[in-house]
Motif scaffolding. Structure first.
Motif, PDB file in Angstrom:
ATOM      1  N   MET A  24      48.341  26.889  15.647  1.00 35.03           N
ATOM      2  CA  MET A  24      49.653  26.994  16.283  1.00 35.03           C
ATOM      3  C   MET A  24      49.710  26.216  17.594  1.00 35.03           C
ATOM      4  N   LEU A  25      48.595  26.150  18.327  1.00 33.85           N
ATOM      5  CA  LEU A  25      48.560  25.330  19.538  1.00 33.85           C
ATOM      6  C   LEU A  25      48.754  23.853  19.189  1.00 33.85           C
ATOM      7  N   THR A  26      48.103  23.433  18.114  1.00 27.82           N
ATOM      8  CA  THR A  26      48.266  22.050  17.660  1.00 27.82           C
ATOM      9  C   THR A  26      49.702  21.785  17.234  1.00 27.82           C
ATOM     10  N   ASP A  27      50.283  22.727  16.497  1.00 28.52           N
ATOM     11  CA  ASP A  27      51.673  22.568  16.047  1.00 28.52           C
ATOM     12  C   ASP A  27      52.636  22.556  17.236  1.00 28.52           C
ATOM     13  N   PHE A  28      52.344  23.369  18.241  1.00 30.08           N
ATOM     14  CA  PHE A  28      53.192  23.416  19.429  1.00 30.08           C
ATOM     15  C   PHE A  28      53.155  22.073  20.164  1.00 30.08           C
ATOM     16  N   GLU A  29      51.966  21.520  20.309  1.00 26.26           N
ATOM     17  CA  GLU A  29      51.842  20.208  20.954  1.00 26.26           C
ATOM     18  C   GLU A  29      52.599  19.138  20.169  1.00 26.26           C
ATOM     19  N   MET A  30      52.470  19.170  18.838  1.00 30.47           N
ATOM     20  CA  MET A  30      53.167  18.182  18.009  1.00 30.47           C
ATOM     21  C   MET A  30      54.678  18.365  18.118  1.00 30.47           C
ATOM     22  N   ALA A  31      55.129  19.600  18.229  1.00 29.95           N
ATOM     23  CA  ALA A  31      56.575  19.850  18.355  1.00 29.95           C
ATOM     24  C   ALA A  31      57.115  19.245  19.648  1.00 29.95           C
ATOM     25  N   PRO A  55      66.462  21.856  28.449  1.00 38.36           N
ATOM     26  CA  PRO A  55      66.039  22.993  27.612  1.00 38.36           C
ATOM     27  C   PRO A  55      64.583  22.895  27.180  1.00 38.36           C
ATOM     28  N   LEU A  56      64.105  21.671  26.928  1.00 40.59           N
ATOM     29  CA  LEU A  56      62.699  21.505  26.551  1.00 40.59           C
ATOM     30  C   LEU A  56      61.785  22.002  27.663  1.00 40.59           C
ATOM     31  N   THR A  57      62.139  21.693  28.911  1.00 42.61           N
ATOM     32  CA  THR A  57      61.333  22.126  30.053  1.00 42.61           C
ATOM     33  C   THR A  57      61.280  23.645  30.118  1.00 42.61           C
ATOM     34  N   VAL A 115      51.898  16.487  28.292  1.00 39.85           N
ATOM     35  CA  VAL A 115      52.638  15.999  27.127  1.00 39.85           C
ATOM     36  C   VAL A 115      54.134  16.178  27.349  1.00 39.85           C
ATOM     37  N   MET A 116      54.508  17.327  27.904  1.00 39.59           N
ATOM     38  CA  MET A 116      55.928  17.574  28.182  1.00 39.59           C
ATOM     39  C   MET A 116      56.454  16.616  29.257  1.00 39.59           C
TER      40      MET A 116
END
Length: 623
Positions: A350-357, A374-376, A436-437
């Protein structure tokens, strides 16, 4: 006196406590005489209580051998059983085919039936006093108050009775029941009736454990059943499990282990087998649940429930390892370990998926006013929640190296000497997610057509990130140096916004506001200032700075950059001494105080959308 005569006097004297048995051949040895004495005493005591049992068979509580009124009788009964056992052992070795041995065996069977009934009755009637919570509390608080064997039961001293009388009623009853159970178990096991004793104990105590787990909401669900559940339903079951697991491990199974260890302390093998059969099924259902949940479809939104499960099992692992330390309960330990492994793997996924998202966020629209994207908000709130699980996450990511295209910039964490921050796997992982963000925010800033608004957008969002870090556990994970460096970055973005956004206004003023210049140049400076200020102000009335401190800092900085120069120029060419000239009245639209009033309305989310004109000049603006 001849030896034969001595035996006659010693063994055939009348006994005041029992009837004289029928005449029998005189024993040939001293040991034989003692064994026969044991049999006779046992027969008297056992048959007495056997007759009471028969006469009161319809009343379970009448004639209970181990009631408070019969403590001395209970001790005598256990002593007689012990003596009968010794007699049987002697006869089995020396007179294996004698009628005495048959007689002793019959008496023993009667005694064991009686003890079996007493054992059952104590377990049933003291069910409330032998609940795991009471057992675990009382036994840990007063381990010395319970006698250790049925021989100790015989030798109870006055001091021990006084100690028991000083104990609260509930605790006293619980301890007494545990002591009685142990005394009976010791007697039955030593007499070869282990199976009968264990059968009763296992049936009753397993029903108590199963019932307690049922009331705690523990269900035996298969992996397939869990995977078919809607997330809302499964989340409710996870919450129920989280509420139940601590009570189940620390109270239910812990208390059951203490009771089992105490009652069957005479044999490690017996207590292991007994506890395993009572608790194993329920413990596997309880501790297998997280592993099955970990196999469900993984999305970032499920992360925190998975971490809750991981944290619960991890926190309880010392107790699980201790309570289920037997070889026969090794599968319980294995199930707990497997749950931790599967939950850890789910968190990594899920951490990997969160980073990819974050990286794949493709929203192209710009946020009006350059406010917080909103992303922030989403990413920072998510990471803050992650930081609350830093202990569990540290275990999960400890052996999971971060794979990135290039090493993290040294400036991102701080100086190369700051080894503590750099070496923490969870700090690196969370810092990377923020980086990343930030890269995505750089791309979104470039979408603004106005460069000044791009810088304001970056300043707003980075300020939001820094403030969130300061107010959460992230501050301790990322360190003060991280915060300081990113605060400097906010100031750089703000300075760039001021430089680009107000450059026309600054350029409209003379370099030396007090220098003597021709009237036409004075008029030109006022015209340019009016135009630049009105254009800039009008454009920025819809821009926002949500953070009060950043908003005030930028306003103060703008005032320091523009007002002093304008004030000197105004006082030199726009003051009362020139007011008689018509061009001064028409061109000097703003006093220095007016500028501050205009800025006071800027950067609020509900900021003014009106225009700046001469109609509002001279008198200033109210806030």
């Amino acid at each position: 006196m001849p030896r034969k005569g001595m035996r006659t006097v010693f063994f055939n004297s009348p006994s005041p406590t029992r009837m004289t048995p029928p005449a029998s051949p005189l024993p040939h040895t001293f040991s034989e005489s003692l064994m026969e004495e044991n049999i006779e005493v046992a027969e008297f005591v056992i048959t007495k209580w056997d007759s009471l049992l028969e006469s009161n068979s319809s009343h379970c509580n009448i004639g209970s051998l181990f009631s408070d009124d019969n403590r001395e009788e209970a001790k005598l009964y256990l002593t007689s059983v012990k003596g009968l056992q010794k007699a049987m052992q002697y006869l089995a070795s020396h007179q294996a085919s004698s009628e005495k041995l048959v007689r002793a065996q019959t008496l023993m069977q009667t005694a064991m039936k009686r003890l079996e009934r007493e054992f059952y009755q104590i377990l049933k009637s003291n069910r409330d006093y032998l609940d795991p919570e009471s057992v675990s509390t009382h036994s840990s608080a007063r381990p010395s108050t319970a006698r250790s064997s049925f021989s100790d039961f015989e030798n109870e001293s006055e001091n021990e009775r006084d100690d028991n009388e000083s104990i609260p009623e509930v605790e006293r009853v619980s301890l007494a029941a545990m002591t009685d159970l142990k005394a009976i178990a010791d007697a039955m096991i030593s007499s070869g009736y282990t199976r009968e004793c264990l059968k009763i104990y296992k049936i009753i105590r397993k029903s108590i454990v199963d019932e307690a787990l049922y009331h705690l909401g523990v269900e035996s669900l298969t992996s397939l059943q869990i995977q078919k559940m809607d997330w809302e339903v499964l989340e409710l079951k996870i919450k129920n499990w989280l509420n139940a697991v601590k009570m189940a491990v620390k109270t239910l199974f812990y208390g059951e282990r203490i009771l089992c260890d105490h009652v069957f302390s005479v044999s490690d093998k017996i207590r292991e087998s007994c506890f395993s059969e009572i608790s194993k099924e329920g413990a596997l259902a309880l501790l297998g649940f997280p592993e099955n949940v970990a196999k469900c479809k993984k999305t970032p939104e499920k992360m925190f429930r998975i971490l809750d499960l991981y944290e619960a099992v991890s926190d309880l692992w010392p107790e699980i390892e201790s309570i289920f330390s037997f070889e026969l309960t090794s599968t319980v330990r294995s199930t707990a370990v497997n749950s931790l492994i599967r939950l850890g793997e789910a968190v990594r996924t899920m951490l990997t998926d969160f980073e990819m998202a974050i990286q794949k966020d493709s929203s192209k629209s710009t946020l009006p006013g350059g406010g917080i994207h909103p992303l922030t908000r989403y990413v920072m709130n998510y990471i803050i929640f992650l930081s609350d699980y830093s202990g569990s996450l540290s275990d999960i990511v400890a052996d999971w190296p971060l794979t990135i295209p290039s090493p993290l910039p040294e400036s991102y964490f701080g100086s190369p000497d700051n080894e503590e921050s750099i070496s923490s796997p969870i700090s690196v992982r969370l810092a990377w997610l923020i980086l990343v963000m930030l890269c995505k925010l750089d791309g979104k800033a470039a979408m603004y057509k106005d460069v000044a608004l791009s810088y304001l957008f970056l300043a707003n969002n980075l300020q939001y990130i820094v403030r969130k870090v300061r107010q959460s556990n992230l501050k301790f994970l990322l360190g003060d140096d991280w915060v300081t460096r990113h605060e400097l970055k906010v100031k750089q973005y703000a300075a760039n916004y001021e430089r680009v956004g107000w450059s026309k206004v600054v350029a409209s003023l003379p370099e030396n506001p007090t220098a003597e210049i021709p009237v036409d140049q004075v008029m030109d400076h006022f015209r340019k200032f009016n135009s630049a200020f009105e254009e800039t102000y009008t454009k920025q009335t819809s821009w926002v700075i949500p953070d009060p401190k950043l908003r005030d800092d930028i306003k103060i900085s703008l005032a320091r950059r523009i007002v002093p120069i304008y004030k000197e120029f105004f006082e030199t060419y726009g003051g009362m001494q020139l007011r008689k000239k018509m061009w001064v009245e028409s061109l000097v639209r703003y006093t220095p105080d007016d500028l501050g009033n205009y800025w006071s309305d800027l950067f609020f989310e509900s900021g003014s959308s009106g225009s700046v004109s001469s109609s509002s000049s001279r008198g200033g603006r109210s806030r």
